[in-house]
Scaffold this active site. Structure first.
Site, PDB file in Angstrom:
ATOM      1  N   ILE A 129       0.858  -1.199   0.000  1.00  0.00           N
ATOM      2  CA  ILE A 129       0.000   0.000   0.000  1.00  0.00           C
ATOM      3  C   ILE A 129       0.888   1.241   0.000  1.00  0.00           C
ATOM      4  O   ILE A 129       0.653   2.200  -0.744  1.00  0.00           O
ATOM      5  CB  ILE A 129      -0.921   0.018   1.233  1.00  0.00           C
ATOM      6  CG1 ILE A 129      -1.851  -1.188   1.225  1.00  0.00           C
ATOM      7  CG2 ILE A 129      -1.720   1.314   1.289  1.00  0.00           C
ATOM      8  CD1 ILE A 129      -2.567  -1.430   2.549  1.00  0.00           C
ATOM      9  N   ASP A 168       9.941   3.822   6.574  1.00  0.00           N
ATOM     10  CA  ASP A 168       9.701   2.380   6.721  1.00  0.00           C
ATOM     11  C   ASP A 168      10.872   1.797   7.503  1.00  0.00           C
ATOM     12  O   ASP A 168      11.895   2.476   7.671  1.00  0.00           O
ATOM     13  CB  ASP A 168       9.536   1.684   5.357  1.00  0.00           C
ATOM     14  CG  ASP A 168       8.694   0.404   5.450  1.00  0.00           C
ATOM     15  OD1 ASP A 168       8.954  -0.418   6.348  1.00  0.00           O
ATOM     16  OD2 ASP A 168       7.773   0.223   4.637  1.00  0.00           O
ATOM     17  N   ASP A 196     -14.193   0.264   1.576  1.00  0.00           N
ATOM     18  CA  ASP A 196     -15.551  -0.306   1.614  1.00  0.00           C
ATOM     19  C   ASP A 196     -16.505   0.537   0.762  1.00  0.00           C
ATOM     20  O   ASP A 196     -17.370   0.012   0.057  1.00  0.00           O
ATOM     21  CB  ASP A 196     -16.039  -0.382   3.061  1.00  0.00           C
ATOM     22  CG  ASP A 196     -15.098  -1.206   3.922  1.00  0.00           C
ATOM     23  OD1 ASP A 196     -14.625  -2.249   3.438  1.00  0.00           O
ATOM     24  OD2 ASP A 196     -14.817  -0.794   5.062  1.00  0.00           O
ATOM     25  N   HIS A 245     -14.682  -2.170   9.929  1.00  0.00           N
ATOM     26  CA  HIS A 245     -14.018  -2.632   8.711  1.00  0.00           C
ATOM     27  C   HIS A 245     -13.581  -4.088   8.858  1.00  0.00           C
ATOM     28  O   HIS A 245     -12.406  -4.402   8.986  1.00  0.00           O
ATOM     29  CB  HIS A 245     -12.820  -1.734   8.366  1.00  0.00           C
ATOM     30  CG  HIS A 245     -12.053  -2.231   7.177  1.00  0.00           C
ATOM     31  ND1 HIS A 245     -12.568  -2.199   5.893  1.00  0.00           N
ATOM     32  CD2 HIS A 245     -10.837  -2.816   7.064  1.00  0.00           C
ATOM     33  CE1 HIS A 245     -11.707  -2.743   5.059  1.00  0.00           C
ATOM     34  NE2 HIS A 245     -10.640  -3.125   5.739  1.00  0.00           N
TER      35      HIS A 245
HETATM   36  P1  NAD Z   1       2.981  -5.063   3.160  1.00  0.00           P
HETATM   37  O1  NAD Z   1       3.525  -6.258   3.857  1.00  0.00           O
HETATM   38  O2  NAD Z   1       3.126  -4.976   1.692  1.00  0.00           O
HETATM   39  O3  NAD Z   1       3.616  -3.750   3.776  1.00  0.00           O
HETATM   40  C1  NAD Z   1       3.672  -3.541   5.151  1.00  0.00           C
HETATM   41  C2  NAD Z   1       4.814  -2.615   5.446  1.00  0.00           C
HETATM   42  O4  NAD Z   1       4.832  -2.379   6.857  1.00  0.00           O
HETATM   43  C3  NAD Z   1       6.199  -3.165   5.059  1.00  0.00           C
HETATM   44  O5  NAD Z   1       6.854  -2.242   4.197  1.00  0.00           O
HETATM   45  C4  NAD Z   1       6.921  -3.277   6.400  1.00  0.00           C
HETATM   46  O6  NAD Z   1       8.313  -2.996   6.312  1.00  0.00           O
HETATM   47  C5  NAD Z   1       6.179  -2.218   7.211  1.00  0.00           C
HETATM   48  N1  NAD Z   1       6.364  -2.348   8.653  1.00  0.00           N
HETATM   49  C6  NAD Z   1       6.450  -3.467   9.411  1.00  0.00           C
HETATM   50  N2  NAD Z   1       6.682  -3.138  10.686  1.00  0.00           N
HETATM   51  C7  NAD Z   1       6.720  -1.790  10.746  1.00  0.00           C
HETATM   52  C8  NAD Z   1       6.935  -0.848  11.785  1.00  0.00           C
HETATM   53  N3  NAD Z   1       7.150  -1.231  13.032  1.00  0.00           N
HETATM   54  N4  NAD Z   1       6.900   0.469  11.469  1.00  0.00           N
HETATM   55  C9  NAD Z   1       6.671   0.859  10.215  1.00  0.00           C
HETATM   56  N5  NAD Z   1       6.478   0.020   9.193  1.00  0.00           N
HETATM   57  C10 NAD Z   1       6.506  -1.278   9.457  1.00  0.00           C
HETATM   58  O7  NAD Z   1       1.446  -4.938   3.602  1.00  0.00           O
HETATM   59  P2  NAD Z   1       0.280  -4.092   2.877  1.00  0.00           P
HETATM   60  O8  NAD Z   1      -0.372  -4.951   1.878  1.00  0.00           O
HETATM   61  O9  NAD Z   1       0.810  -2.771   2.472  1.00  0.00           O
HETATM   62  O10 NAD Z   1      -0.763  -3.942   4.112  1.00  0.00           O
HETATM   63  C11 NAD Z   1      -0.449  -3.178   5.239  1.00  0.00           C
HETATM   64  C12 NAD Z   1      -1.592  -3.214   6.237  1.00  0.00           C
HETATM   65  O11 NAD Z   1      -2.754  -2.569   5.700  1.00  0.00           O
HETATM   66  C13 NAD Z   1      -2.062  -4.615   6.637  1.00  0.00           C
HETATM   67  O12 NAD Z   1      -2.295  -4.653   8.015  1.00  0.00           O
HETATM   68  C14 NAD Z   1      -3.354  -4.791   5.875  1.00  0.00           C
HETATM   69  O13 NAD Z   1      -4.223  -5.713   6.483  1.00  0.00           O
HETATM   70  C15 NAD Z   1      -3.909  -3.397   5.930  1.00  0.00           C
HETATM   71  N6  NAD Z   1      -4.953  -3.075   4.945  1.00  0.00           N
HETATM   72  C16 NAD Z   1      -5.987  -2.301   5.345  1.00  0.00           C
HETATM   73  C17 NAD Z   1      -6.986  -1.940   4.458  1.00  0.00           C
HETATM   74  C18 NAD Z   1      -8.132  -1.067   4.880  1.00  0.00           C
HETATM   75  O14 NAD Z   1      -9.129  -0.998   4.165  1.00  0.00           O
HETATM   76  N7  NAD Z   1      -8.043  -0.353   5.970  1.00  0.00           N
HETATM   77  C19 NAD Z   1      -6.921  -2.398   3.132  1.00  0.00           C
HETATM   78  C20 NAD Z   1      -5.850  -3.181   2.744  1.00  0.00           C
HETATM   79  C21 NAD Z   1      -4.861  -3.529   3.666  1.00  0.00           C
HETATM   80  C1  LMR Z   2      -9.476  -5.110   2.635  1.00  0.00           C
HETATM   81  O1  LMR Z   2     -10.638  -4.849   2.937  1.00  0.00           O
HETATM   82  O2  LMR Z   2      -9.147  -5.400   1.469  1.00  0.00           O
HETATM   83  C2  LMR Z   2      -8.400  -5.023   3.684  1.00  0.00           C
HETATM   84  O3  LMR Z   2      -8.936  -4.851   4.961  1.00  0.00           O
HETATM   85  C3  LMR Z   2      -7.417  -6.137   3.624  1.00  0.00           C
HETATM   86  C4  LMR Z   2      -7.976  -7.467   4.044  1.00  0.00           C
HETATM   87  O4  LMR Z   2      -7.359  -8.118   4.883  1.00  0.00           O
HETATM   88  O5  LMR Z   2      -9.011  -7.879   3.508  1.00  0.00           O
END
Ligand code: NAD
Ligand code: LMR
Length: 314
Positions: free
Chosen positions: A10, A31, A147, A174
């Protein structure tokens, strides 16, 4: 503005979108790994925002100082078979650490939490801010825009609507059945009972669909980056252009307080000082009221889990 975990799935994509945003002066990319690479790469793009990279926890404070908006997509994503709550074990501590740094370095910033489980990570952040005496519930947001984006897409496809003019309210939390799209409130659109059921299911479990399709390689990143940038764009319009905007977000809210729920997502009016109005839910259909009733105990458990985590780790 600061993007935390800028090197993640993301983080990289939202950084790219926001590098092009005309209201962004500076993008501070942090990061624990690879932030300088992403920052250098993005810094060659010929748009206004100045990009800086901060790598590792020693540079976290410097990344946050002076930020007006902080975006937090930090932590692990789901793999097939996992719930968002399964991520709590790892992500709760990560969010707590980042919230502490935000409280110390930019306590007045708008903070946007993307890290899952959002239902619990937003309460964690709130409790940490409280510990530091800087909690402003009007400025802490759980990002639930994906959403809304999914609801707009799936409903427009089903009903042949102009998606650019479709804006569906999604309330609750969520995760799975805490996600409640208010399909009964879309002006001029009617659904059959089976359309309501299947669209609601599709919106509630859209995240699972992506997790399954990625087959162990993470969850939604591109659509999330789009959704996150859309939410940040609205905040920037409020902050920089002094507009009052409307958006759905998961915040500390009076909306479901009568049912014992402290954090809830609903449509909000937001201006440069944060949330100004919690827009009432309006009339729910019987189907939506049942979803609401089902959502309440789940949200309660998720919120308590976040609050207790901070209380126990003090
Ligand atoms: P990803 O694994 O691609 O990236 C996560 C990043 O977090 C990595 O770059 C990692 O180095 C970093 N990280 C780990 N520990 C850390 C710390 N202590 N401080 C700062 N950075 C740190 O994961 P992603 O696909 O980018 O997803 C990230 C999060 O977002 C997940 O928890 C996922 O479930 C969530 N997410 C939420 C939504 C939403 O609708 N709110 C949607 C999609 C994903
Ligand atoms: C989403 O809605 O896509 C995120 O919350 C990531 C997940 O774990 O589904």
């Amino acid at each position: 503005m600061m993007i935390n975990s800028a090197a993640g799935g993301i983080g990289q994509s939202i950084s790219l979108i926001l590098k092009k945003h005309p209201l962004v002066d500076e993008l501070a990319l942090y990061d624990i790994v690879n932030a300088p690479g992403v920052a250098t790469d993005l810094s060659h793009i010929n748009t206004k925002a100045k990009v800086t990279g901060y790598n590792g926890v020693k540079e976290l404070d410097a990344a946050l100082v002076g930020c007006d908006v902080v975006v937090v997509p930090a932590g692990v994503p789901r793999k097939p078979g996992m719930t968002r709550d399964d991520l709590f074990k790892i992500n709760a501590g990560i969010v707590k650490g980042l919230a502490t740094a935000i409280a110390k370095n930019c306590p007045k910033a708008f903070t946007c939490i993307i890290s899952n489980p959002v239902n619990s990570t937003v309460p964690i952040c709130a409790e940490v801010f409280k510990t530091y005496g800087c909690y402003n519930p009007k400025k802490l947001f759980g990002v639930t825009t994906l959403d809304v984006v999914r609801a707009n897409t799936f409903v427009s496809e089903c009903k042949g609507l102009d998606v650019s003019k479709t804006n569906i309210t999604v309330i609750g939390g969520h995760s799975g059945t805490t996600i409640i799209p208010l399909l009964s409130q879309i002006p001029g659109v009617t659904f059959t009972e089976s359309q309501i059921k299947s669209l609601t299911q599709h919106i509630q479990f859209g995240g699972d669909e992506v997790v399954k399709a990625k087959n162990g390689k993470g969850s939604a990143t591109l659509s999330m980056a789009y959704a996150g940038a859309r939410f940040v764009d609205k905040l920037l319009q409020a902050l920089v252009l002094n507009k009052t905007i409307t958006a759905c977000s998961y915040v500390e809210s009076p909306i479901a307080k009568a049912d014992g729920i402290r954090f809830f997502s609903s449509a909000l009016k937001i201006d440069r000082n944060g949330v100004q109005e919690y827009i009432p839910l309006g009339k729910l259909s019987e189907f939506e009221q049942n979803l609401y009733n089902e959502c309440i105990p789940q949200l309660k458990t998720n919120i308590e889990k976040g609050v207790n985590f901070v209380a126990q780790s003090k």
